[in-house]
Design an enzyme around this catalytic site. Structure first.
Site, PDB file in Angstrom:
ATOM      1  N   CYS A  14     -13.459  25.243   4.510  1.00 49.86           N
ATOM      2  CA  CYS A  14     -14.015  24.756   5.776  1.00 49.86           C
ATOM      3  C   CYS A  14     -15.133  23.742   5.555  1.00 49.86           C
ATOM      4  O   CYS A  14     -15.349  22.865   6.375  1.00 49.86           O
ATOM      5  CB  CYS A  14     -14.508  25.935   6.601  1.00 49.86           C
ATOM      6  SG  CYS A  14     -15.559  27.026   5.640  1.00 49.86           S
ATOM      7  N   GLU A  63     -17.669  31.251  12.868  1.00 54.16           N
ATOM      8  CA  GLU A  63     -17.679  30.298  11.741  1.00 54.16           C
ATOM      9  C   GLU A  63     -16.367  29.534  11.847  1.00 54.16           C
ATOM     10  O   GLU A  63     -15.304  30.107  11.593  1.00 54.16           O
ATOM     11  CB  GLU A  63     -17.744  31.041  10.402  1.00 54.16           C
ATOM     12  CG  GLU A  63     -19.002  31.840  10.179  1.00 54.16           C
ATOM     13  CD  GLU A  63     -20.232  30.976   9.947  1.00 54.16           C
ATOM     14  OE1 GLU A  63     -20.092  29.767   9.700  1.00 54.16           O
ATOM     15  OE2 GLU A  63     -21.339  31.523  10.041  1.00 54.16           O
ATOM     16  N   LYS A  81      -9.960  42.854  11.045  1.00 58.74           N
ATOM     17  CA  LYS A  81      -8.597  42.312  11.106  1.00 58.74           C
ATOM     18  C   LYS A  81      -8.542  41.097  10.189  1.00 58.74           C
ATOM     19  O   LYS A  81      -9.016  40.015  10.515  1.00 58.74           O
ATOM     20  CB  LYS A  81      -8.206  41.873  12.531  1.00 58.74           C
ATOM     21  CG  LYS A  81      -6.702  41.591  12.595  1.00 58.74           C
ATOM     22  CD  LYS A  81      -6.310  40.516  13.543  1.00 58.74           C
ATOM     23  CE  LYS A  81      -6.272  39.146  12.989  1.00 58.74           C
ATOM     24  NZ  LYS A  81      -5.251  38.859  11.974  1.00 58.74           N
ATOM     25  N   GLU A  91      -9.554  18.260  11.378  1.00 55.31           N
ATOM     26  CA  GLU A  91      -9.524  19.037  10.144  1.00 55.31           C
ATOM     27  C   GLU A  91      -8.076  19.119   9.651  1.00 55.31           C
ATOM     28  O   GLU A  91      -7.196  19.573  10.368  1.00 55.31           O
ATOM     29  CB  GLU A  91     -10.061  20.435  10.441  1.00 55.31           C
ATOM     30  CG  GLU A  91     -10.228  21.257   9.208  1.00 55.31           C
ATOM     31  CD  GLU A  91     -10.849  22.612   9.516  1.00 55.31           C
ATOM     32  OE1 GLU A  91     -10.367  23.290  10.439  1.00 55.31           O
ATOM     33  OE2 GLU A  91     -11.808  22.989   8.829  1.00 55.31           O
TER      34      GLU A  91
END
Ligand code: NAD
Length: 467
Positions: free
Chosen positions: A276, A242, A167, A374
């Site tokens: 990331c 992750e 997906k 973040e």
């Protein structure tokens, strides 16, 4: 509208609903993909289950051959695929080609080689230890490296002998479609790879909870990863995560300051800050602080914002209006918290497209939101320190531990500090990214490792036969 790829056939979603794919540089709709439904997940999971016995029993050379053919075809089509990525997620074309397309093609080729060479058995005393594929893998991926994140999962899973339901992100799904076409064209047996596009809360959650899925490999935000892990826990499935990061770039006083700051800014701004592993916190000794801020501002001003297809562009748009608004909120928040905006800001650099100025904050203190959370945009925070211990404490002072950097006068000194950090990877004095080295996070940056041998190992169960 595109179709789902299930059991080797292009199939309409039972939902009949579409998700628009938008070019973030022009804000125009460029394609439509199906918004998959739980019944599509059911069909894909059953197709993957059905294909598993034959694919897992195939000779390693057979798997290697088809993966190598896919890697070759991806490389041949790299110009088209890069254009697709530049169009649906906004990465500047050169970067989309080199990093977003050719690097994953190389990773796919490396797993084709490993499929044939990886040892399947070993002896421990009187035991024969077998490495067997985990089974049906659900791969759920984000939009920021829309092909690389997919290959990091699909390539080792297929190499190990697992079957896959992918997906991709609903925000930038087109590179995943290109991969499905390639795998179909090289003759991957039906059901070994399946693609169900759609929303996370529908398709992603149905996959994570599906009883025929043995493992969920997820890349994305920490919040969604936590939800995926909770759903998978019900079925005691293996989970690889992750997740996010807030990585630190520690510059020690004896480092080459100009080099460290220039590379630090580049690392923070690459892919418009939507990486990331980005070093979003530059940690600089107080004595060099003002000089470092000046260098960073000067460097930030060299980043031309513009059309991903223009050669001069170094900073494309953010992927979506949602992402642009989120980054703008953080820039406002940084100012409210008392950080000093020294470059960029919330002005729209171009009248059209989801662009944000390359932005630098000075006077950032540990604990501020822009220092802890973040942001996922081109926003750099520069934080002063006095002692090495304090620099390490600041670097480790978030819930994340994905990446980082240390710069020092000697490699030995930088490595000594790198060893102290609670993070999955550290760049020492500008060392190159190595796509064969283990990649993954400490703390809330994730579970497990991708890439290289470590990435392949995630897709095996171990069985001990006592002889
Ligand atoms: P996201 O978490 O919103 O989405 C990632 C994927 O998960 C998408 O396919 C999405 O549809 C799906 N999803 C969302 N909610 C879900 C749910 N409840 N259940 C199942 N699936 C769900 O992340 P994003 O905005 O696409 O990507 C940005 C995030 O990804 C950032 O936080 C970034 O740090 C992280 N990221 C991490 C890595 C890494 O390797 N550590 C790499 C790239 C991106």
């Amino acid at each position: 509208m595109r179709k789902l790829y299930i059991g080797g056939a292009w199939t309409a979603s039972v939902s009949g609903e579409a998700i628009d794919v938008v070019n973030p540089a022009t804000e125009e709709i460029i394609d439509r993909v199906p918004a998959g439904a739980p019944a599509d997940v059911e069909a894909a999971a059953m197709a993957a289950r059905g294909a598993f016995p034959a694919w897992s029993a195939a000779g390693p050379e057979d798997r290697a051959k088809v993966l190598a053919a896919a890697a070759e075809l991806l490389e041949r089509r790299s110009a088209d695929v890069a254009e697709t990525i530049a169009t649906d997620m906004g990465a500047p074309l050169r970067f989309a080609l080199k990093v977003q397309t050719l690097m994953p093609a190389g990773v796919l080729a490396s797993y084709a080689r490993m499929a044939a060479s990886h040892p399947r058995e070993s002896r421990v005393g009187n035991s024969l230890v077998l490495r067997e594929p985990v089974g049906v893998v659900a791969a759920i991926t984000p939009w920021n490296y829309p092909l690389h994140q997919v290959i990091c999962k699909v390539a080792p899973a297929l190499a190990a002998g697992c079957t896959v339901v992918l997906k991709p992100s609903e925000v930038a799904p087109l590179a995943a479609y290109a991969l499905a076409e390639i795998l179909d064209e090289v003759g991957l047996p039906p059901g070994v790879f399946n693609l169900v596009s759609g929303r996370g809360q529908v398709v992603g959650e149905a996959l994570a909870a599906h009883p025929e899925v043995d493992m969920v490999s997820f890349t994305g935000s920490t919040a969604a990863g936590r939800r995926v892990a909770a759903l998978a826990a019900e079925g005691v499935k293996r989970v690889a995560l992750e997740l996010g990061g807030k990585s630190a770039n520690i510059i020690l006083p004896d480092a080459d300051l100009t080099k460290a700051v220039t590379a630090g800014v580049a690392n923070c701004f690459i892919n418009s800050g939507q990486t990331c592993t980005a070093w979003t916190r530059m940690i600089v000794h107080r004595d060099q602080y003002d000089e470092a801020v000046g260098l960073a501002v000067e460097e930030a001003r060299t980043y031309t914002v513009g059309d991903p297809f223009d050669d001069a562009t170094r900073l494309g748009p953010l992927v979506s209006a949602v992402q642009r608004d989120r980054v703008v909120r953080y820039i406002n928040r940084g100012q409210e918290e008392g950080a000093r905006l020294v470059a960029g800001g919330t002005e729209r650099p171009l009248p059209r497209g989801y662009y944000v100025e390359p932005t630098v904050f000075a006077g950032v203190e540990p604990g501020m939101a822009i220092e802890q959370e973040e942001i996922f945009g081109p926003v750099l925070s520069i934080i002063p320190y006095t002692t090495e211990d304090q620099a390490v404490r600041i670097a480790d002072g978030t819930r994340y531990g994905l990446s980082g950097a240390v710069w020092a006068g000697t490699e030995e000194r930088a490595v000594a500090v790198a060893r102290r950090l609670r993070t999955g990877q550290v760049t020492v004095n500008g060392g190159r990214f190595n796509p064969s080295a283990p990649f993954g996070g400490y703390k809330q940056s994730g579970l497990g490792r991708e890439l290289g041998e470590a990435g392949l190992a995630e897709y095996f169960e171990l069985k001990s036969l006592q002889l």
